[in-house]
Design a protein around this motif. Structure first.
Motif, short mmCIF file in Angstrom:
data_model
loop_
_atom_site.label_atom_id
_atom_site.label_comp_id
_atom_site.label_asym_id
_atom_site.label_seq_id
_atom_site.Cartn_x
_atom_site.Cartn_y
_atom_site.Cartn_z
N LEU A 267 -7.91 3.65 -41.59
CA LEU A 267 -9.32 3.41 -41.90
C LEU A 267 -9.53 3.86 -43.34
CD1 LEU A 267 -12.32 2.81 -41.16
CD2 LEU A 267 -12.46 5.17 -40.31
N ALA A 268 -9.83 2.93 -44.24
CA ALA A 268 -9.95 3.22 -45.66
C ALA A 268 -11.41 3.14 -46.08
CB ALA A 268 -9.11 2.24 -46.48
N ALA A 269 -11.95 4.25 -46.56
CA ALA A 269 -13.34 4.29 -46.99
C ALA A 269 -13.47 3.86 -48.44
CB ALA A 269 -13.90 5.71 -46.82
N HIS A 270 -14.49 3.08 -48.71
CA HIS A 270 -14.94 2.65 -50.04
C HIS A 270 -14.22 1.40 -50.53
CE1 HIS A 270 -17.57 6.04 -50.20
NE2 HIS A 270 -16.56 6.87 -50.02
N CYS A 271 -13.00 1.52 -51.05
CA CYS A 271 -12.26 0.34 -51.55
C CYS A 271 -13.13 -0.47 -52.52
CB CYS A 271 -11.79 -0.52 -50.39
SG CYS A 271 -10.62 0.32 -49.29
N VAL A 272 -13.67 0.21 -53.50
CA VAL A 272 -14.58 -0.43 -54.45
C VAL A 272 -13.82 -1.17 -55.54
CG1 VAL A 272 -16.41 0.00 -56.15
CG2 VAL A 272 -16.38 1.29 -54.00
N HIS A 273 -12.82 -0.51 -56.10
CA HIS A 273 -12.11 -1.06 -57.26
C HIS A 273 -10.72 -1.54 -56.84
CE1 HIS A 273 -15.23 0.30 -60.03
NE2 HIS A 273 -15.32 1.35 -59.23
N LEU A 274 -10.63 -2.83 -56.56
CA LEU A 274 -9.39 -3.42 -56.05
C LEU A 274 -8.98 -4.60 -56.92
CD1 LEU A 274 -10.39 -3.69 -52.26
CD2 LEU A 274 -9.07 -1.83 -53.31
N ASN A 275 -7.69 -4.69 -57.21
CA ASN A 275 -7.21 -5.91 -57.85
C ASN A 275 -6.86 -6.94 -56.77
OD1 ASN A 275 -4.51 -5.46 -56.91
ND2 ASN A 275 -4.11 -4.12 -58.67
N GLU A 276 -6.52 -8.13 -57.18
CA GLU A 276 -6.27 -9.21 -56.22
C GLU A 276 -5.11 -8.88 -55.29
OE1 GLU A 276 -5.42 -14.06 -56.21
OE2 GLU A 276 -5.99 -13.03 -58.07
N LYS A 277 -4.07 -8.26 -55.83
CA LYS A 277 -2.92 -7.89 -55.01
C LYS A 277 -3.32 -6.86 -53.96
CE LYS A 277 1.82 -6.10 -55.22
NZ LYS A 277 2.91 -5.61 -56.11
N GLU A 278 -4.15 -5.91 -54.34
CA GLU A 278 -4.58 -4.87 -53.39
C GLU A 278 -5.43 -5.47 -52.27
OE1 GLU A 278 -4.94 -0.67 -55.54
OE2 GLU A 278 -6.17 -2.21 -56.49
N ARG A 279 -6.29 -6.41 -52.62
CA ARG A 279 -7.09 -7.06 -51.57
C ARG A 279 -6.17 -7.76 -50.57
NH1 ARG A 279 -10.39 -9.02 -56.01
NH2 ARG A 279 -9.78 -11.17 -55.53
N ALA A 280 -5.15 -8.42 -51.07
CA ALA A 280 -4.20 -9.11 -50.18
C ALA A 280 -3.45 -8.12 -49.30
CB ALA A 280 -3.23 -9.95 -51.00
N ILE A 281 -3.09 -6.97 -49.85
CA ILE A 281 -2.38 -5.95 -49.07
C ILE A 281 -3.25 -5.46 -47.92
CG2 ILE A 281 -1.56 -3.56 -49.13
CD1 ILE A 281 -0.57 -4.14 -52.01
N LEU A 282 -4.51 -5.16 -48.21
CA LEU A 282 -5.42 -4.65 -47.17
C LEU A 282 -5.59 -5.66 -46.04
CD1 LEU A 282 -8.13 -2.97 -49.43
CD2 LEU A 282 -6.38 -1.82 -48.07
N VAL A 283 -5.67 -6.94 -46.40
CA VAL A 283 -5.81 -7.98 -45.38
C VAL A 283 -4.52 -8.13 -44.58
CG1 VAL A 283 -6.17 -10.45 -45.01
CG2 VAL A 283 -7.57 -9.23 -46.68
N GLU A 284 -3.41 -8.22 -45.27
CA GLU A 284 -2.12 -8.42 -44.60
C GLU A 284 -1.78 -7.28 -43.66
OE1 GLU A 284 2.65 -8.57 -45.67
OE2 GLU A 284 1.18 -8.67 -47.29
N LYS A 285 -2.10 -6.05 -44.06
CA LYS A 285 -1.74 -4.87 -43.26
C LYS A 285 -2.78 -4.53 -42.20
CE LYS A 285 2.05 -4.03 -45.60
NZ LYS A 285 3.40 -4.13 -45.01
N GLY A 286 -3.88 -5.28 -42.15
CA GLY A 286 -4.90 -5.03 -41.13
C GLY A 286 -5.61 -3.70 -41.29
N VAL A 287 -5.80 -3.28 -42.53
CA VAL A 287 -6.48 -2.01 -42.79
C VAL A 287 -7.98 -2.16 -42.52
CG1 VAL A 287 -7.05 -0.30 -44.57
CG2 VAL A 287 -4.76 -1.33 -44.49
N GLY A 288 -8.56 -1.22 -41.82
CA GLY A 288 -10.01 -1.21 -41.62
C GLY A 288 -10.68 -0.68 -42.88
N ILE A 289 -11.63 -1.43 -43.42
CA ILE A 289 -12.29 -1.08 -44.68
C ILE A 289 -13.73 -0.69 -44.37
CG2 ILE A 289 -13.02 -1.90 -46.95
CD1 ILE A 289 -10.69 -4.01 -46.63
N ALA A 290 -14.09 0.55 -44.66
CA ALA A 290 -15.45 1.04 -44.42
C ALA A 290 -16.23 0.97 -45.74
CB ALA A 290 -15.42 2.47 -43.90
N HIS A 291 -17.13 0.01 -45.82
CA HIS A 291 -17.96 -0.22 -47.01
C HIS A 291 -19.19 0.68 -46.92
CE1 HIS A 291 -20.09 -2.11 -50.21
NE2 HIS A 291 -20.87 -2.86 -49.47
N ASN A 292 -19.48 1.39 -48.02
CA ASN A 292 -20.60 2.34 -48.07
C ASN A 292 -21.52 1.98 -49.23
OD1 ASN A 292 -19.50 4.82 -46.19
ND2 ASN A 292 -17.85 3.85 -47.32
N PRO A 293 -22.29 0.91 -49.10
CA PRO A 293 -23.01 0.37 -50.26
C PRO A 293 -24.03 1.32 -50.88
CG PRO A 293 -23.74 -0.70 -48.24
CD PRO A 293 -22.52 0.09 -47.89
#
Length: 433
Positions: free
Chosen positions: A247-273
């Motif tokens: 479970l990864a909190a925030h994930c505000v500053h991501l490059n394109e490769k990092e976004r793909a990693i989070l999706v591929e690995k099924g990481v839960g992303i907790a957005h805190n706007p």
């Protein structure tokens, strides 16, 4: 027939938009026993032990607060309007050094009172004195996903590993399954790769997951890249962190490769706007992640950086922030924002087999929202009304595991005045000496 029948509500089951409609829900033994679109038959209505009329109310799964620091209610409105690292180093961390277990217990109960009254039935917490957080959760009946915060340097590093293992063994599964325990390495900038590998080994030994802050600020990303040659998400992937539930909190500053990693690995992303806006951390690429089918959830973060724990407000702010940031009114539609607060949160916490939707067999964690109010009139679209017009104070009823914890807006599981008095006394001692 034993059981509770909720009758005549507008059901938003979160299985699909097409499933929204009037109906009844039968609750037995803490679970949803039956759902009757249009209404239950007479033989059910005449034999059930209790009927509650919820006509004029929305009925939906309980909200999931996928990232918070509950006891930080003690620091609500303390040291506001500072950048993140100044806020932490000059105000929050010095105050937290004086925390006791008793402080955390009452601060957590204050957070639970606020969360329950605004429709949150599950929260994911990372903090200190987690045995007291667990006890406050068990005492009130809320569903809790708990992680003892771990910092990988200084004298507390070894202690964090030992205490986290003991905490897992004592509380994981407690309260008839209401409590789950994961490990809580704070962040890559407080936990080196070598330390994180030890945390990962412990997680594998215990058979549990990891709750971590990732890429919250641009400074963090720059510092990690200079130190290790990789930004945080790529660094975590390189050491194998995502080969287990995360479970990864925030994930505000991501490059394109990092976004793909989070999706591929099924990481839960907790957005805190709201927290990200208040601390000027940036705007997370939620719409891009949504389009890529990432597992997206919503969190409030702690009340010290929000300053409330209203996840209904968080839904609205998440949707509006994406729209204005991208200059696209179609970004993050209302239903998708509601998914983040319900089934998305359940998926991020790996609890979607039990909660997050209204389905037969799932736990009876659900809420009702009173629509008979001027700011929710007229009734064009139930989802839009909820996401764009409702507020936490509109929640009427809250059930967790079939137990009514909020009834007509009033807590049934604790003395609200006592909780506020105890928490206020603790807050004054921590911040005014």
């Amino acid at each position: 027939m034993s059981g509770l029948l909720l009758r005549g509500g507008m059901l938003i089951p979160m299985t699909s938009r097409e499933a929204i409609g009037l109906g009844d829900i039968l609750i037995q033994d803490g679970r949803i026993a039956a759902i009757y679109p249009g209404g239950a038959p007479e033989e059910v209505r005449s034999s059930v032990s209790e009927i509650r009329n919820v006509a004029g109310q929305l009925v939906l799964p309980g909200l999931v607060n996928a990232h918070t620091h509950a006891a930080m209610t003690l620091f609500r409105s303390f040291a506001d309007d500072l950048p993140l690292m100044r806020w932490l180093k000059e105000a929050i961390w010095p105050a937290e050094e004086k925390l006791t277990g008793d402080d955390v217990y009452w601060g957590t109960k204050l957070a639970i009172a606020e969360m329950l009254k605004s429709g949150i039935t599950t929260f994911a917490d990372m903090y200190f004195f987690m045995d007291q957080v667990a006890q406050a959760s068990l005492d009130t009946g809320i569903r809790a996903h708990l992680s003892r915060g771990m910092v990988g340097f200084g004298p507390s590093a070894e202690k964090a590993l030992t205490e986290s293992a003991a905490f897992f063994r004592q509380y994981n599964g407690a309260g008839d399954g209401l409590t789950r325990v994961w490990l809580g390495p704070h962040a890559p900038y407080t936990c080196s790769p070598d330390y994180l590998k030890r945390v990962m080994a412990l997680a594998d030994e215990l058979g549990t997951g990891l709750h971590i802050h990732l890429s919250e600020t641009a400074t963090e990303v720059d510092d990690m890249t200079k130190q290790y040659g990789l930004p945080p998400v790529e660094l975590m992937d390189s050491i194998g962190l995502f080969e287990r539930p995360v479970l990864a909190a925030h994930c505000v500053h991501l490059n394109e490769k990092e976004r793909a990693i989070l999706v591929e690995k099924g990481v839960g992303i907790a957005h805190n706007p709201v927290s990200n806006m208040k601390l000027a951390s940036g705007v997370a690429p939620v719409e891009a992640l949504r389009q890529a089918q990432a597992i997206l959830a919503l969190g409030t973060d702690g009340a010290a950086s929000n300053n409330n724990l209203d996840l209904i407000e968080e839904m609205r702010q998440a949707a509006l922030l994406q729209k204005v940031h991208l200059l696209d009114p179609l970004a993050l539609p209302a239903y998708e924002a509601l998914e983040m607060a319900t089934i998305g949160g359940a998926r991020a916490l790996r609890w979607d087999d039990e909660i997050g939707t209204l389905e037969v067999g799932k736990r009876a964690d659900l809420i009702t929202i009173n629509l008979q109010q001027p700011h929710l009139c007229p009734d064009h679209d139930p989802v839009s009304r909820l996401v764009y017009a409702a507020k936490g104070a509109d929640v009427a009823t809250v059930l967790v595991n079939g137990r009514i914890l909020v009834d007509q807006g009033r807590l049934t599981c604790m003395d609200e005045e006592e909780v506020m008095a105890k928490a206020t006394a603790a807050a004054y001692r921590l911040t005014r000496q």
